[in-house]
Scaffold this motif. Structure first.
Motif, PDB file in Angstrom:
ATOM      1  N   SER A  75       0.819  -1.224   0.000  1.00 61.13           N
ATOM      2  CA  SER A  75       0.000   0.000   0.000  1.00 61.13           C
ATOM      3  C   SER A  75       0.847   1.265   0.000  1.00 61.13           C
ATOM      4  O   SER A  75       0.374   2.339  -0.392  1.00 61.13           O
ATOM      5  CB  SER A  75      -0.928   0.008   1.218  1.00 61.13           C
ATOM      6  OG  SER A  75      -0.176  -0.080   2.425  1.00 61.13           O
ATOM      7  N   ALA A  76       2.098   1.159   0.439  1.00 54.93           N
ATOM      8  CA  ALA A  76       2.995   2.314   0.490  1.00 54.93           C
ATOM      9  C   ALA A  76       4.269   2.015  -0.289  1.00 54.93           C
ATOM     10  O   ALA A  76       4.655   0.852  -0.453  1.00 54.93           O
ATOM     11  CB  ALA A  76       3.339   2.656   1.941  1.00 54.93           C
ATOM     12  N   ALA A  77       4.932   3.034  -0.776  1.00 56.22           N
ATOM     13  CA  ALA A  77       6.188   2.876  -1.509  1.00 56.22           C
ATOM     14  C   ALA A  77       7.323   2.704  -0.509  1.00 56.22           C
ATOM     15  O   ALA A  77       8.170   3.582  -0.309  1.00 56.22           O
ATOM     16  CB  ALA A  77       6.432   4.077  -2.407  1.00 56.22           C
ATOM     17  N   ASN A  78       7.350   1.526   0.138  1.00 54.58           N
ATOM     18  CA  ASN A  78       8.283   1.278   1.222  1.00 54.58           C
ATOM     19  C   ASN A  78       8.560  -0.223   1.317  1.00 54.58           C
ATOM     20  O   ASN A  78       7.625  -1.018   1.442  1.00 54.58           O
ATOM     21  CB  ASN A  78       7.680   1.787   2.537  1.00 54.58           C
ATOM     22  CG  ASN A  78       8.671   1.794   3.678  1.00 54.58           C
ATOM     23  OD1 ASN A  78       9.425   0.848   3.839  1.00 54.58           O
ATOM     24  ND2 ASN A  78       8.655   2.847   4.479  1.00 54.58           N
ATOM     25  N   THR A  79       9.819  -0.603   1.263  1.00 53.87           N
ATOM     26  CA  THR A  79      10.182  -2.024   1.349  1.00 53.87           C
ATOM     27  C   THR A  79      10.814  -2.384   2.688  1.00 53.87           C
ATOM     28  O   THR A  79      11.391  -3.459   2.823  1.00 53.87           O
ATOM     29  CB  THR A  79      11.158  -2.392   0.222  1.00 53.87           C
ATOM     30  OG1 THR A  79      12.359  -1.593   0.345  1.00 53.87           O
ATOM     31  CG2 THR A  79      10.536  -2.166  -1.146  1.00 53.87           C
ATOM     32  N   SER A  80      10.692  -1.532   3.697  1.00 48.74           N
ATOM     33  CA  SER A  80      11.398  -1.731   4.969  1.00 48.74           C
ATOM     34  C   SER A  80      10.970  -3.017   5.683  1.00 48.74           C
ATOM     35  O   SER A  80      11.739  -3.577   6.461  1.00 48.74           O
ATOM     36  CB  SER A  80      11.187  -0.531   5.895  1.00 48.74           C
ATOM     37  OG  SER A  80       9.808  -0.379   6.201  1.00 48.74           O
ATOM     38  N   GLY A  81       9.745  -3.486   5.437  1.00 47.08           N
ATOM     39  CA  GLY A  81       9.275  -4.711   6.087  1.00 47.08           C
ATOM     40  C   GLY A  81       9.639  -5.976   5.345  1.00 47.08           C
ATOM     41  O   GLY A  81       9.226  -7.078   5.759  1.00 47.08           O
ATOM     42  N   GLY A  82      10.403  -5.854   4.267  1.00 50.10           N
ATOM     43  CA  GLY A  82      10.791  -7.023   3.500  1.00 50.10           C
ATOM     44  C   GLY A  82       9.621  -7.638   2.748  1.00 50.10           C
ATOM     45  O   GLY A  82       8.506  -7.105   2.732  1.00 50.10           O
ATOM     46  N   TYR A  83       9.886  -8.768   2.137  1.00 48.79           N
ATOM     47  CA  TYR A  83       8.878  -9.448   1.322  1.00 48.79           C
ATOM     48  C   TYR A  83       7.683  -9.915   2.144  1.00 48.79           C
ATOM     49  O   TYR A  83       6.536  -9.737   1.750  1.00 48.79           O
ATOM     50  CB  TYR A  83       9.535 -10.632   0.618  1.00 48.79           C
ATOM     51  CG  TYR A  83       8.575 -11.631   0.011  1.00 48.79           C
ATOM     52  CD1 TYR A  83       7.957 -11.389  -1.215  1.00 48.79           C
ATOM     53  CD2 TYR A  83       8.285 -12.845   0.653  1.00 48.79           C
ATOM     54  CE1 TYR A  83       7.086 -12.311  -1.785  1.00 48.79           C
ATOM     55  CE2 TYR A  83       7.420 -13.773   0.088  1.00 48.79           C
ATOM     56  CZ  TYR A  83       6.823 -13.498  -1.122  1.00 48.79           C
ATOM     57  OH  TYR A  83       5.946 -14.411  -1.672  1.00 48.79           O
ATOM     58  N   VAL A  84       7.940 -10.532   3.296  1.00 48.35           N
ATOM     59  CA  VAL A  84       6.844 -11.184   4.034  1.00 48.35           C
ATOM     60  C   VAL A  84       5.816 -10.191   4.543  1.00 48.35           C
ATOM     61  O   VAL A  84       4.678 -10.570   4.847  1.00 48.35           O
ATOM     62  CB  VAL A  84       7.372 -12.045   5.202  1.00 48.35           C
ATOM     63  CG1 VAL A  84       8.247 -13.163   4.693  1.00 48.35           C
ATOM     64  CG2 VAL A  84       8.099 -11.194   6.225  1.00 48.35           C
ATOM     65  N   ASN A  85       6.186  -8.922   4.658  1.00 40.83           N
ATOM     66  CA  ASN A  85       5.257  -7.920   5.181  1.00 40.83           C
ATOM     67  C   ASN A  85       4.597  -7.072   4.101  1.00 40.83           C
ATOM     68  O   ASN A  85       3.905  -6.100   4.414  1.00 40.83           O
ATOM     69  CB  ASN A  85       5.980  -7.027   6.198  1.00 40.83           C
ATOM     70  CG  ASN A  85       6.334  -7.787   7.460  1.00 40.83           C
ATOM     71  OD1 ASN A  85       5.465  -8.388   8.085  1.00 40.83           O
ATOM     72  ND2 ASN A  85       7.612  -7.784   7.828  1.00 40.83           N
ATOM     73  N   MET A  86       4.785  -7.441   2.837  1.00 39.93           N
ATOM     74  CA  MET A  86       4.061  -6.759   1.766  1.00 39.93           C
ATOM     75  C   MET A  86       2.568  -7.084   1.875  1.00 39.93           C
ATOM     76  O   MET A  86       2.196  -8.241   2.105  1.00 39.93           O
ATOM     77  CB  MET A  86       4.582  -7.204   0.399  1.00 39.93           C
ATOM     78  CG  MET A  86       6.049  -6.919   0.142  1.00 39.93           C
ATOM     79  SD  MET A  86       6.381  -5.167  -0.123  1.00 39.93           S
ATOM     80  CE  MET A  86       8.156  -5.209  -0.396  1.00 39.93           C
ATOM     81  N   ASP A  87       1.729  -6.081   1.726  1.00 40.89           N
ATOM     82  CA  ASP A  87       0.295  -6.269   1.933  1.00 40.89           C
ATOM     83  C   ASP A  87      -0.284  -7.387   1.064  1.00 40.89           C
ATOM     84  O   ASP A  87      -1.052  -8.230   1.542  1.00 40.89           O
ATOM     85  CB  ASP A  87      -0.466  -4.960   1.653  1.00 40.89           C
ATOM     86  CG  ASP A  87      -0.174  -3.889   2.681  1.00 40.89           C
ATOM     87  OD1 ASP A  87       0.087  -4.234   3.847  1.00 40.89           O
ATOM     88  OD2 ASP A  87      -0.203  -2.702   2.308  1.00 40.89           O
ATOM     89  N   PHE A  88       0.051  -7.399  -0.211  1.00 43.19           N
ATOM     90  CA  PHE A  88      -0.507  -8.411  -1.106  1.00 43.19           C
ATOM     91  C   PHE A  88      -0.040  -9.803  -0.693  1.00 43.19           C
ATOM     92  O   PHE A  88      -0.820 -10.765  -0.725  1.00 43.19           O
ATOM     93  CB  PHE A  88      -0.103  -8.130  -2.554  1.00 43.19           C
ATOM     94  CG  PHE A  88      -0.567  -9.184  -3.520  1.00 43.19           C
ATOM     95  CD1 PHE A  88      -1.905  -9.265  -3.892  1.00 43.19           C
ATOM     96  CD2 PHE A  88       0.325 -10.107  -4.057  1.00 43.19           C
ATOM     97  CE1 PHE A  88      -2.345 -10.251  -4.766  1.00 43.19           C
ATOM     98  CE2 PHE A  88      -0.101 -11.090  -4.942  1.00 43.19           C
ATOM     99  CZ  PHE A  88      -1.450 -11.163  -5.299  1.00 43.19           C
ATOM    100  N   VAL A  89       1.220  -9.923  -0.304  1.00 46.13           N
ATOM    101  CA  VAL A  89       1.761 -11.214   0.102  1.00 46.13           C
ATOM    102  C   VAL A  89       1.084 -11.702   1.378  1.00 46.13           C
ATOM    103  O   VAL A  89       0.688 -12.872   1.493  1.00 46.13           O
ATOM    104  CB  VAL A  89       3.288 -11.113   0.302  1.00 46.13           C
ATOM    105  CG1 VAL A  89       3.856 -12.405   0.877  1.00 46.13           C
ATOM    106  CG2 VAL A  89       3.964 -10.771  -1.016  1.00 46.13           C
TER     107      VAL A  89
END
Length: 283
Positions: free
Chosen positions: A135-149
């Motif tokens: 939802s945001a232009a931010n990768t700080s949470g890594g792959y596992v925390n991406m909203d879609f994932v």
């Protein structure tokens, strides 16, 4: 005088797919067509899945993962199943991309690990709808925390592949080292072992090398999908749709695969033009 031995017959200058060979054994004397001989010999070797990771067949397996096919997988013999074979439904070919791909991965004392016989499945096409990865232009949470994932990936696969593999029993959890933190430059700073049935592939899975100089910590993401080593044309998605990977390239972007199969990068909150192409574990 009539020929009495096979060697008495004239040499064949070529062999057609419908030419026949004779086999004999406990089940009697039978014939096998030349077009299927190689595959039957491989199955007869009882060598399991790893021997099938380097030879492409590409045959249709129908539109449903059958009970007999499931048993062939769970036995570890994979009889009748070969690299590149596929199930097709609603215009999408769900293709066998590897045998025991996650073999040896995970935590030994946990039943959810790569020691169970399994298939890696990669569809030729992406899932039908374009999605934003976060939802945001931010990768700080890594792959596992991406909203879609976190919230939508498994459901999107089930909605599309449910008619082929069913809803639950055919999927099997495999451990993979997945990023859960990245710094402002996009370098991965933390990886967790997660048991998942569905993944977005990494650039390493697709191309066999790390295209991103800031990727940092790596795990089994360095393994290339066997199908793509043998038939790299399948890196490009059917219809040329661009799709997401899980390889972080900056504080705002991940690597994506472009319409020609090239590596690009896209902001994780971009919507409308990038799709998901999942890597699925089936057992």
């Amino acid at each position: 005088m009539a020929a009495t031995r096979l060697l008495d017959y004239p040499d064949a200058s070529a062999v057609g797919t419908t030419d026949a060979f004779v086999v004999d054994g406990a089940a009697g004397t039978r014939s096998v067509k030349a077009g299927g001989l190689l595959w039957k010999l491989l199955d007869a070797s009882n060598s399991g899945g790893e021997s099938k990771n380097s030879l492409f067949r590409g045959a249709s397996l129908g539109d449903t993962y059958t009970a007999a096919q499931k048993q062939a997988v769970r036995s570890g013999m994979f009889s009748g199943l070969f690299l590149g074979d596929y199930w097709e439904r609603d215009g999408i070919k769900w293709r066998i991309a590897g045998f025991n791909f996650w073999g040896g991965s995970g935590i030994a004392e946990n039943t959810n690990n790569g020691n169970r016989p399994h298939l890696a499945i990669l569809p030729d096409a992406t899932l039908p709808s374009a999605v934003a990865l976060h939802s945001a232009a931010n990768t700080s949470g890594g792959y596992v925390n991406m909203d879609f994932v976190k919230n939508n990936l498994i459901g999107a696969v089930a909605a599309t592949a449910g008619g082929v593999f069913g809803m639950t029993d055919s999927y099997t959890s495999m451990f993979e080292g997945l990023s859960n933190a990245a710094n402002a430059s996009g370098a991965v700073t933390s990886v967790e072992w997660s048991a998942k049935t569905v993944f977005l592939p990494s650039i390493e899975n697709l191309y066999g090398y790390d295209a991103n100089s800031v990727s940092g910590m790596m795990s089994r993401t360095t393994m290339r999908i066997p199908l793509l080593s043998v038939a790299p044309k399948f890196v490009r998605a059917e219809a040329g749709r661009p799709y997401w990977t899980r390889t972080i390239t900056s504080g705002t972007s991940v690597a994506t695969v472009g319409i020609r199969g090239e590596i690009t990068q896209t902001s994780v909150n971009a919507s409308g033009n990038t799709y998901a192409r999942p890597l699925v574990a089936i057992g």
